[in-house]
Motif scaffolding. Sequence first.
Motif, PDB file in Angstrom:
ATOM      1  N   ILE A 156      87.542  72.426  77.816  1.00 51.56           N
ATOM      2  CA  ILE A 156      87.644  70.865  77.879  1.00 51.56           C
ATOM      3  C   ILE A 156      88.925  70.242  77.860  1.00 51.56           C
ATOM      4  CG2 ILE A 156      85.106  70.600  77.097  1.00 51.56           C
ATOM      5  CD1 ILE A 156      85.686  69.335  74.454  1.00 51.56           C
ATOM      6  N   LEU A 157      90.094  70.891  77.013  1.00 52.11           N
ATOM      7  CA  LEU A 157      90.783  70.881  76.373  1.00 52.11           C
ATOM      8  C   LEU A 157      92.193  71.685  76.872  1.00 52.11           C
ATOM      9  CD1 LEU A 157      91.059  69.731  72.198  1.00 52.11           C
ATOM     10  CD2 LEU A 157      90.151  68.508  74.787  1.00 52.11           C
ATOM     11  N   ASN A 158      92.238  72.049  78.110  1.00 57.25           N
ATOM     12  CA  ASN A 158      93.154  72.999  79.175  1.00 57.25           C
ATOM     13  C   ASN A 158      93.433  73.901  78.253  1.00 57.25           C
ATOM     14  OD1 ASN A 158      93.118  71.026  81.180  1.00 57.25           O
ATOM     15  ND2 ASN A 158      94.410  70.216  79.928  1.00 57.25           N
ATOM     16  N   ASP A 159      92.476  74.820  76.982  1.00 57.11           N
ATOM     17  CA  ASP A 159      92.343  76.416  76.613  1.00 57.11           C
ATOM     18  C   ASP A 159      93.696  76.220  76.405  1.00 57.11           C
ATOM     19  OD1 ASP A 159      90.071  77.046  77.473  1.00 57.11           O
ATOM     20  OD2 ASP A 159      90.828  77.693  79.165  1.00 57.11           O
ATOM     21  N   GLU A 160      94.282  74.767  75.547  1.00 54.43           N
ATOM     22  CA  GLU A 160      95.058  75.708  74.715  1.00 54.43           C
ATOM     23  C   GLU A 160      94.854  75.837  73.186  1.00 54.43           C
ATOM     24  OE1 GLU A 160      97.731  71.540  72.637  1.00 54.43           O
ATOM     25  OE2 GLU A 160      96.621  71.194  74.173  1.00 54.43           O
ATOM     26  N   GLU A 161      95.520  76.753  72.272  1.00 56.72           N
ATOM     27  CA  GLU A 161      95.199  76.531  71.254  1.00 56.72           C
ATOM     28  C   GLU A 161      95.237  74.864  70.264  1.00 56.72           C
ATOM     29  OE1 GLU A 161      97.000  80.219  69.791  1.00 56.72           O
ATOM     30  OE2 GLU A 161      96.428  81.603  70.993  1.00 56.72           O
ATOM     31  N   LEU A 162      94.018  75.520  69.040  1.00 59.46           N
ATOM     32  CA  LEU A 162      94.014  74.543  68.509  1.00 59.46           C
ATOM     33  C   LEU A 162      93.515  74.721  67.475  1.00 59.46           C
ATOM     34  CD1 LEU A 162      92.172  71.870  70.942  1.00 59.46           C
ATOM     35  CD2 LEU A 162      94.036  72.016  70.741  1.00 59.46           C
ATOM     36  N   THR A 163      93.396  73.649  66.407  1.00 61.26           N
ATOM     37  CA  THR A 163      93.246  73.672  65.126  1.00 61.26           C
ATOM     38  C   THR A 163      92.329  72.575  64.719  1.00 61.26           C
ATOM     39  OG1 THR A 163      95.566  75.483  64.032  1.00 61.26           O
ATOM     40  CG2 THR A 163      93.803  73.577  62.230  1.00 61.26           C
ATOM     41  N   ILE A 164      91.314  73.054  64.557  1.00 62.39           N
ATOM     42  CA  ILE A 164      89.996  72.720  64.610  1.00 62.39           C
ATOM     43  C   ILE A 164      89.923  72.103  62.763  1.00 62.39           C
ATOM     44  CG2 ILE A 164      87.686  71.742  64.520  1.00 62.39           C
ATOM     45  CD1 ILE A 164      88.069  72.906  67.088  1.00 62.39           C
ATOM     46  N   TYR A 165      90.059  70.989  62.210  1.00 59.68           N
ATOM     47  CA  TYR A 165      89.360  70.557  60.960  1.00 59.68           C
ATOM     48  C   TYR A 165      88.059  69.981  60.862  1.00 59.68           C
ATOM     49  CZ  TYR A 165      94.448  71.139  59.691  1.00 59.68           C
ATOM     50  OH  TYR A 165      95.764  71.604  59.741  1.00 59.68           O
ATOM     51  N   THR A 166      86.900  70.692  60.016  1.00 62.63           N
ATOM     52  CA  THR A 166      85.738  70.335  60.318  1.00 62.63           C
ATOM     53  C   THR A 166      84.716  69.729  58.823  1.00 62.63           C
ATOM     54  OG1 THR A 166      85.266  72.184  61.695  1.00 62.63           O
ATOM     55  CG2 THR A 166      83.198  70.474  60.793  1.00 62.63           C
ATOM     56  N   ARG A 167      83.873  68.893  58.404  1.00 67.67           N
ATOM     57  CA  ARG A 167      83.494  68.689  57.500  1.00 67.67           C
ATOM     58  C   ARG A 167      81.709  68.520  57.500  1.00 67.67           C
ATOM     59  NH1 ARG A 167      85.818  63.785  55.527  1.00 67.67           N
ATOM     60  NH2 ARG A 167      87.525  64.438  54.547  1.00 67.67           N
ATOM     61  N   VAL A 168      81.029  69.510  56.801  1.00 67.56           N
ATOM     62  CA  VAL A 168      80.042  69.413  56.786  1.00 67.56           C
ATOM     63  C   VAL A 168      79.507  68.551  56.061  1.00 67.56           C
ATOM     64  CG1 VAL A 168      77.679  70.819  57.814  1.00 67.56           C
ATOM     65  CG2 VAL A 168      79.375  71.412  58.988  1.00 67.56           C
ATOM     66  N   THR A 169      78.487  67.444  55.940  1.00 68.41           N
ATOM     67  CA  THR A 169      78.206  67.148  54.934  1.00 68.41           C
ATOM     68  C   THR A 169      76.422  66.300  55.165  1.00 68.41           C
ATOM     69  OG1 THR A 169      78.783  64.975  55.264  1.00 68.41           O
ATOM     70  CG2 THR A 169      80.041  65.805  54.112  1.00 68.41           C
ATOM     71  N   PRO A 170      75.629  66.375  54.375  1.00 70.02           N
ATOM     72  CA  PRO A 170      74.225  65.438  54.694  1.00 70.02           C
ATOM     73  C   PRO A 170      75.015  64.734  55.114  1.00 70.02           C
ATOM     74  CG  PRO A 170      74.991  67.046  52.624  1.00 70.02           C
ATOM     75  CD  PRO A 170      75.843  67.278  52.975  1.00 70.02           C
ATOM     76  N   ASN A 171      73.451  63.992  55.844  1.00 73.16           N
ATOM     77  CA  ASN A 171      73.812  62.762  56.318  1.00 73.16           C
ATOM     78  C   ASN A 171      73.021  61.676  54.987  1.00 73.16           C
ATOM     79  OD1 ASN A 171      70.900  62.837  56.460  1.00 73.16           O
ATOM     80  ND2 ASN A 171      70.406  62.855  58.487  1.00 73.16           N
TER      81      ASN A 171
END
Length: 156
Positions: free
Chosen positions: A88-103
């Motif tokens: 969806i972003l033209n297969d550009e190499e990206l870094t994704i920072y993710t935070r997973v927390t209880p709601n």
Amino acid sequence: MKKTMLFVLTFLLVHGFAMAQLSFEVVEEKLPYNHWATSYTTNIIGYGQDFVLQKWQGHIDNLGGKTYVESMHRGNIELRSEKVKLPILNDEELTIYTRVTPNSTLTGVLITLWIQTEGGKYFSTQTHPKEAKNIKKWMLEFNRNLKEQNRKIIHN
């Protein structure tokens, strides 16, 4: 009659509260993480953190990324995924920072993302309106796919 009205009113109130907890949207806002970058958050209802993390890591792996745990503290898990290629972003190499927390209601988890380009910029509606819209759709699709995968597990 009064009991019936009270029951209907209670049902509507409870139903409205439940619908407010559903994960039909992605919220875009600035949260503290590297330079107060714009984040995208969705509420994934009905699934535990382990299940969501396993599916998230598999999803990132399928996109060519490699994920590292940055920190774990009191139910908050922060990940860094490098060299992710999002179609969806033209297969550009990206870094994704993710935070997973209880709601907040402990009925599921929140996934919050910060997506950084190779040049160090973060995606947001202000700087990348089309891409931000695609990121939101992508997160909602991930959420919907979790439900489908869970149905397959239950029915097999």
